[in-house]
Structures are given as C-alpha cells and as structure tokens.
Design an enzyme around this catalytic site. Structure first.
Site, mmCIF file in Angstrom:
data_model
loop_
_atom_site.group_PDB
_atom_site.id
_atom_site.type_symbol
_atom_site.label_atom_id
_atom_site.label_comp_id
_atom_site.label_asym_id
_atom_site.label_seq_id
_atom_site.Cartn_x
_atom_site.Cartn_y
_atom_site.Cartn_z
ATOM 1 N N TRP A 10 125.890 -15.386 91.091
ATOM 2 C CA TRP A 10 125.428 -14.453 90.044
ATOM 3 C C TRP A 10 124.199 -14.972 89.294
ATOM 4 O O TRP A 10 123.600 -14.244 88.514
ATOM 5 C CB TRP A 10 126.563 -14.182 89.046
ATOM 6 C CG TRP A 10 127.696 -13.371 89.599
ATOM 7 C CD1 TRP A 10 127.899 -12.983 90.894
ATOM 8 C CD2 TRP A 10 128.788 -12.823 88.846
ATOM 9 N NE1 TRP A 10 129.045 -12.230 90.998
ATOM 10 C CE2 TRP A 10 129.609 -12.126 89.753
ATOM 11 C CE3 TRP A 10 129.152 -12.873 87.498
ATOM 12 C CZ2 TRP A 10 130.776 -11.464 89.352
ATOM 13 C CZ3 TRP A 10 130.313 -12.224 87.091
ATOM 14 C CH2 TRP A 10 131.102 -11.531 88.017
ATOM 15 N N GLU A 166 119.278 -21.259 102.997
ATOM 16 C CA GLU A 166 118.580 -20.236 102.228
ATOM 17 C C GLU A 166 117.074 -20.482 102.307
ATOM 18 O O GLU A 166 116.535 -21.288 101.518
ATOM 19 C CB GLU A 166 119.016 -20.270 100.759
ATOM 20 C CG GLU A 166 120.494 -19.983 100.560
ATOM 21 C CD GLU A 166 120.789 -19.414 99.173
ATOM 22 O OE1 GLU A 166 121.441 -18.380 99.104
ATOM 23 O OE2 GLU A 166 120.344 -20.005 98.170
ATOM 24 N N SER A 212 118.169 -12.377 100.342
ATOM 25 C CA SER A 212 118.020 -10.921 100.451
ATOM 26 C C SER A 212 119.025 -10.261 101.403
ATOM 27 O O SER A 212 118.682 -9.307 102.100
ATOM 28 C CB SER A 212 116.592 -10.550 100.850
ATOM 29 O OG SER A 212 115.679 -10.971 99.850
ATOM 30 N N GLY A 233 122.797 -13.154 96.363
ATOM 31 C CA GLY A 233 122.302 -13.156 94.991
ATOM 32 C C GLY A 233 122.363 -11.762 94.393
ATOM 33 O O GLY A 233 123.415 -11.278 93.977
ATOM 34 N N GLY A 234 121.228 -11.076 94.384
ATOM 35 C CA GLY A 234 121.111 -9.775 93.728
ATOM 36 C C GLY A 234 122.201 -8.778 94.096
ATOM 37 O O GLY A 234 122.766 -8.107 93.220
HETATM 38 P P1 13P Z 1 119.093 -12.913 96.833
HETATM 39 O O1 13P Z 1 120.275 -12.385 97.649
HETATM 40 O O2 13P Z 1 118.891 -12.212 95.550
HETATM 41 O O3 13P Z 1 117.870 -12.995 97.685
HETATM 42 O O4 13P Z 1 119.470 -14.424 96.442
HETATM 43 C C1 13P Z 1 119.949 -15.283 97.410
HETATM 44 C C2 13P Z 1 120.398 -16.527 96.754
HETATM 45 O O5 13P Z 1 119.604 -17.274 96.210
HETATM 46 C C3 13P Z 1 121.841 -16.827 96.723
HETATM 47 O O6 13P Z 1 122.084 -18.109 96.272
#
Ligand code: 13P
Length: 249
Positions: A10, A166, A212, A233-234
């Site tokens: 989060w 990542e 993403s 993440g998002g």
């Molecule tokens: P997003 O899914 O927002 O690209 O972020 C990925 C992330 O950094 C999860 O730790």
C-alpha cells in the site's frame, strides 16, 4: 511445490478509516486457497489491520524495518516491535527505499539477518533501473543485488525468503515488463539460486513480479512458468482490482 502469492504494497496511502474500509472489503471476498494473499499497510495501521484480519486469509506485512534491536534511531521500527503486534512478515529492499532512503545492499543484508533472527518471512525486492536495462546490464545488476544480500544465507533460511523482481522502470509508470521479459528474468534468478545452492531449493522459492500489474495484464504475467504471483502497488488500493489480480494468480 511453491504456492502462488499476491501481495499488496500500500506504500504511503490510506488513512485509518480508508484502511479499515479496504480491509473490510477485502475480508468480504473469497480467495482461492491456492494463493496466499498478503497486504502491507503503513506502520500506523499495522495494529488495526493485524486485529481486523485475525482468522481471515489476509496475511499482514510491514513495508520496512530497522536492522537494530532497539535504541536511538528516531523514527524507526524494530523487528521486536513488529513481533509484539503479531506481524511476522516484512518487505525489504523496495526500490523506493533504495532510491529515496539510501538503502544499500550492505544495510539490506543486516535487515535480512535481523528479520530471520525473529523468524520473520521476508519479501525481498530488487530490480534494475531503465538505464541499466537499456545498456543490457540488468542481469548483472540483479545478480549483484541478490548475491550481496542473500547468497550467504544458509539453505534453511530460504524457507523464509520470497523474492520480488520489480524493474524500477515499471513501477508506478503504467509500463509493465512483458510476460516474456518477466519470465526471462525469473528463470535467470532461479538458475542463479540453483547454481548457488541447488535445484530443489531454487524450485521451492517463490519469485513474484512487481511493476504496474493490473487486472488486465495479471494473468498473462502470472501464467509464466517462473512467475509465482505479484507484488502490487497502485492496483492493491482498490478491492475489486486487487481481487481480480488475486484471481489471476
Ligand atoms: P505499482 O503496481 O504501482 O507499479 O507498484 C509496484 C510496486 O512497487 C509494488 O511494491
């Protein structure tokens, strides 16, 4: 065989009420027992989330911790503090912490050692930046991040390690690694672990992809042989999206 894992990071989002609402929504969903579902809210809400998720399928992780036992480290949180509220998992080495808070491979090695001494499970993040992918050093970068922090661990310690690849260029940018790029890197990582330890150990380690991941692309990425789920993440901030992603694993 290794289990699929979908974890929601989060980051610095959601106040107390938003946290409670999102947890409530997630608790009302039914997830396949084939997938472990984890969430990492902010430190301020860990007690609340740990209490709210008792008896549910949701596992709770912290987003960071300090390597020291205790002491004069203003603003930091220790493993024993997390242990005292029942949090047994921690994300370490996220690229945002490496980039904005100067976390080095050496400091991560110390954090890993402390977390393991508290019997915590670790989601260990790593990945190359855009320039490194462009100049074709991405495999070397990943190898050095992994070997610096993890390759001196005993084989038995690996039962507590979840890897999260990542690529920095894919985080929060809307640009994902293609399923083929993810598979290529994950297979490389697994081969590295096999070389350093053995194939049985390498086959048992879950390697998540992060960057993403959305409902629309999750199943293509998760269906790759060496991709064992994702760190989200998002899209983890919306119950419907997160649920759809968990269902794709
Ligand atoms: P997003 O899914 O927002 O690209 O972020 C990925 C992330 O950094 C999860 O730790």
């Amino acid at each position: 065989m290794r289990k699929k894992i979908v974890a929601g990071n989060w980051k610095m989002n959601n106040n107390k009420r938003e946290t409670a609402d999102l947890i409530q929504s997630l608790k009302s969903l039914s997830f396949s027992s084939e997938v472990r579902v984890m969430i990492a809210p902010a430190f301020t809400h860990l007690v609340q989330v740990e209490e709210m998720t008792q008896g549910s399928r949701l596992e709770v992780a912290a987003q960071n911790m300090n390597a020291a036992e205790s002491g004069a480290f203003t603003g930091e949180v220790s493993a024993s503090m997390l242990q005292s509220i029942g949090v047994k998992k921690v994300i370490l080495g996220h690229s945002e912490r490496r980039a904005y808070f100067n976390e080095s491979d050496a400091s991560l090695k110390d954090k890993v050692a402390t977390a393991l001494s508290y019997d915590m499970e670790i989601i260990f993040c790593f990945g190359e930046e855009l320039a490194q992918r462009k100049d074709n050093t991405h495999f070397d970068v990943v190898k050095s991040q992994l070997s610096a922090a993890l390759f001196e661990l005993s084989p038995s310690a690996w039962s507590k390690i979840i890897l999260a690849y990542e690529p920095v260029w894919a985080i929060g940018t809307g640009e994902t690694a293609s399923p083929e790029q993810a598979q290529e890197m994950h297979a490389y990582i697994r081969a590295l672990i096999a070389e350093q330890y053995d194939q049985t150990l390498a086959d048992a380690v879950s390697i998540l992809y992060g960057g993403s991941v959305k409902p629309a692309n999750a199943s293509a990425i998760f269906s790759q042989t060496d991709v064992d789920g994702g760190l989200i993440g998002g899209a983890a901030l919306k119950a419907d999206d997160f649920s759809a992603i968990v269902q794709s694993a």
